[in-house]
Design an enzyme around this catalytic site. Sequence first.
Site, mmCIF file in Angstrom:
data_model
loop_
_atom_site.group_PDB
_atom_site.id
_atom_site.type_symbol
_atom_site.label_atom_id
_atom_site.label_comp_id
_atom_site.label_asym_id
_atom_site.label_seq_id
_atom_site.Cartn_x
_atom_site.Cartn_y
_atom_site.Cartn_z
ATOM 1 N N PHE A 1 -6.177 -6.575 -1.256
ATOM 2 C CA PHE A 1 -7.315 -6.185 -0.414
ATOM 3 C C PHE A 1 -7.596 -7.205 0.690
ATOM 4 C CE2 PHE A 1 -7.990 -4.495 -4.720
ATOM 5 C CZ PHE A 1 -7.977 -3.146 -4.435
ATOM 6 N N LEU A 2 -6.614 -8.054 1.001
ATOM 7 C CA LEU A 2 -6.923 -9.118 1.959
ATOM 8 C C LEU A 2 -7.157 -8.580 3.370
ATOM 9 C CD1 LEU A 2 -4.351 -9.937 3.997
ATOM 10 C CD2 LEU A 2 -3.467 -10.912 1.899
ATOM 11 N N GLU B 1 -7.074 -9.566 7.447
ATOM 12 C CA GLU B 1 -6.538 -10.540 8.384
ATOM 13 C C GLU B 1 -7.702 -11.386 8.889
ATOM 14 O OE1 GLU B 1 -3.828 -9.026 11.300
ATOM 15 O OE2 GLU B 1 -2.852 -7.722 9.837
ATOM 16 N N GLY C 1 -8.508 -0.654 14.395
ATOM 17 C CA GLY C 1 -7.073 -0.669 14.664
ATOM 18 C C GLY C 1 -6.404 -1.547 13.628
ATOM 19 N N THR D 1 0.864 -1.191 0.000
ATOM 20 C CA THR D 1 0.000 0.000 0.000
ATOM 21 C C THR D 1 0.894 1.232 0.000
ATOM 22 O OG1 THR D 1 -1.658 -1.228 1.224
ATOM 23 C CG2 THR D 1 -1.836 1.173 1.281
ATOM 24 N N CYS E 1 -3.295 -1.624 9.197
ATOM 25 C CA CYS E 1 -3.674 -1.032 7.914
ATOM 26 C C CYS E 1 -4.519 0.232 8.051
ATOM 27 C CB CYS E 1 -4.402 -2.060 7.066
ATOM 28 S SG CYS E 1 -3.402 -3.532 6.791
ATOM 29 N N LYS F 1 -6.676 1.398 -3.606
ATOM 30 C CA LYS F 1 -6.383 0.731 -2.334
ATOM 31 C C LYS F 1 -6.615 1.648 -1.134
ATOM 32 C CE LYS F 1 -5.121 -1.735 0.923
ATOM 33 N NZ LYS F 1 -4.317 -2.870 1.247
ATOM 34 N N PHE G 1 -19.590 -3.080 8.204
ATOM 35 C CA PHE G 1 -18.723 -2.020 8.747
ATOM 36 C C PHE G 1 -19.520 -0.912 9.425
ATOM 37 C CE2 PHE G 1 -14.120 -2.606 8.011
ATOM 38 C CZ PHE G 1 -14.217 -3.938 7.657
HETATM 39 C C1 UGA Z 1 -8.303 -3.928 6.181
HETATM 40 C C2 UGA Z 1 -9.268 -3.963 4.985
HETATM 41 O O1 UGA Z 1 -10.553 -4.426 5.422
HETATM 42 C C3 UGA Z 1 -8.747 -4.888 3.883
HETATM 43 O O2 UGA Z 1 -9.604 -4.848 2.754
HETATM 44 C C4 UGA Z 1 -7.347 -4.405 3.477
HETATM 45 O O3 UGA Z 1 -6.776 -5.226 2.476
HETATM 46 C C5 UGA Z 1 -6.438 -4.432 4.693
HETATM 47 O O4 UGA Z 1 -6.989 -3.569 5.714
HETATM 48 C C6 UGA Z 1 -5.082 -3.959 4.263
HETATM 49 O O5 UGA Z 1 -4.945 -2.779 3.925
HETATM 50 O O6 UGA Z 1 -4.167 -4.773 4.159
HETATM 51 P P1 UGA Z 1 -7.847 -5.578 8.244
HETATM 52 O O7 UGA Z 1 -6.846 -4.582 8.734
HETATM 53 O O8 UGA Z 1 -7.497 -7.025 8.246
HETATM 54 O O9 UGA Z 1 -8.273 -5.246 6.720
HETATM 55 O O10 UGA Z 1 -9.117 -5.405 9.175
HETATM 56 P P2 UGA Z 1 -10.671 -5.066 8.996
HETATM 57 O O11 UGA Z 1 -11.459 -6.309 8.925
HETATM 58 O O12 UGA Z 1 -10.876 -4.047 7.954
HETATM 59 O O13 UGA Z 1 -10.943 -4.419 10.433
HETATM 60 C C7 UGA Z 1 -10.247 -3.224 10.814
HETATM 61 C C8 UGA Z 1 -10.681 -2.755 12.165
HETATM 62 O O14 UGA Z 1 -11.999 -2.231 12.109
HETATM 63 C C9 UGA Z 1 -10.703 -3.824 13.265
HETATM 64 O O15 UGA Z 1 -10.109 -3.280 14.416
HETATM 65 C C10 UGA Z 1 -12.187 -4.086 13.478
HETATM 66 O O16 UGA Z 1 -12.468 -4.503 14.765
HETATM 67 C C11 UGA Z 1 -12.775 -2.721 13.177
HETATM 68 N N1 UGA Z 1 -14.197 -2.744 12.753
HETATM 69 C C12 UGA Z 1 -14.568 -3.384 11.623
HETATM 70 C C13 UGA Z 1 -15.148 -2.081 13.514
HETATM 71 O O17 UGA Z 1 -14.826 -1.465 14.557
HETATM 72 N N2 UGA Z 1 -16.456 -2.082 13.111
HETATM 73 C C14 UGA Z 1 -16.845 -2.722 11.982
HETATM 74 O O18 UGA Z 1 -18.054 -2.684 11.671
HETATM 75 C C15 UGA Z 1 -15.881 -3.389 11.226
#
Ligand code: UGA
Length: 466
Positions: A152-153, A155, A266, A125, A269, A213, A258
């Site tokens: 776009f993966l 975790e 957190g 990124t 990313c 991205k 979301f």
């Molecule tokens: C995020 C993006 O979703 C991916 O598409 C992207 O590829 C990735 O960053 C990256 O740039 O590599 P990720 O960091 O694995 O993925 O986590 P998310 O599932 O997006 O969650 C991020 C944070 O948001 C977590 O702390 C989660 O608890 C929080 N969250 C998520 C909320 O507080 N509320 C929600 O409704 C959804």
Amino acid sequence: MKISVLGVGYLGAVHAASMAEIGHEVIGLDIDAARIAALAAGDAPFHEPGFPELLRRGLDSGRLRFTTDYAELAEVDVHFLGLGTPQRADGFGADLTAVHAAVDALAAVLPARDGAPTLVVGKSTVPAGTARDLATRLSALPGVSLLWNPEFLREGFAVQDTLAPDRLVYGVADPGTDAAAAEVALLDAVYAPILAAGMPRLVMGYEAAELVKVSANAFLATKISFINAISELCEATGADVTDVARAIGLDDRIGPKFLRAGVGFGGGCLPKDIRAFIASAEDLGVGPALGFLREVDAVNQRRRVRMVEIAREMLGSLAGRRITVLGAAFKPDSDDVRDSPALEVASRLLAAGAQVTITDPEALANATRRVEGLIAEPDTAQALRGAELVLLLTEWREYRDLEPSEAARLVAAPRIIDGRTVLDLPAWRAAGWDVRALGRGTARPGAGGAAAAEPELEPARLPAHA
Ligand code: UGA
């Protein structure tokens, strides 16, 4: 095809094993010898469902291997760049040191290919403009071209997202040219089994691909902070944010995903990507365009502080109190504690003098490495024993499924704050718990009174942003 993946962190390691899974001959390279040794031995250096099996299959097939030596890359047709781009120590911008170092080291071995077509594919990124700079750097090497293919993966779903992504984005120097068509065809050959499943594949210029991205992550962060801002309104009015989220999410222009309110986003990313995006807009002279992302960041930070305020409202004073934090990872199914809201709240409670026990199915070792002074307890029941207050901060299944009356028998006083809006509040109240939840009516500012007397303290050692 012969493929390399430079940088085998989260993204790179999963990508390397996935490329071996679809039949390619893959070399994963990293300058971290310990990580390379672990991967070569089949030990996954992070918790990711499905990855250990994928890694093992790749190694057993003989198609996947790992090295620290760039000289081994001379025979490779397609090189993927999977390097990390953390937040810079001195500001909001992305630190591209690892990307530049890898491209320089790669450029030194590419002349051995003697002009054979070689594709370098960026997955990291990066701020818009990076790909064009790197392409200029590589243009001196005959046969070598660069394509930007953001990742776009998520975790916790990394394997599935790599092998069955919802789209593939290809950024090229000049769409529509013969050179671009040749590069696209080469990458299509790499991804053939994925494309055969009907995956949309979009070709565009470098800058658009880079922007896709960061825009996607900025949009997701904005959606979360939007509902968390509404949470603040809910707390001020007595409304329940889950009612608001459910109702607005049924509008298919908005959608339900979301919109889960709570202690916020957190990880490695979203937080650093929105900050890098702000810095990049400023560098480009269009800072005001992304000014709202500062507010997105601020809303997110305020939720963490609010958790501590509610704790203080419930306990009166935090000093010396026994508090149990359920969850350390930034989200469930991960052992990643980078910029984890759970860990930051635990750290703030510690700084306020509380005795903090933290538990997590996977992230305890990483958590205690980052924050000193926490009592780490792997067993949930043991962690709950004697607590005067419980905070649910990462919504692992086992915490969502806790049985309220059983949990009540373990704690010293049945008080809980749901920081992820996942608990059935009436059921917990019926079992005798004093329950507060972010954004769910009961968390009105000032309720409990004593909080105002104790100033907010800075956390002892905050988790780093990257
Ligand atoms: C995020 C993006 O979703 C991916 O598409 C992207 O590829 C990735 O960053 C990256 O740039 O590599 P990720 O960091 O694995 O993925 O986590 P998310 O599932 O997006 O969650 C991020 C944070 O948001 C977590 O702390 C989660 O608890 C929080 N969250 C998520 C909320 O507080 N509320 C929600 O409704 C959804």
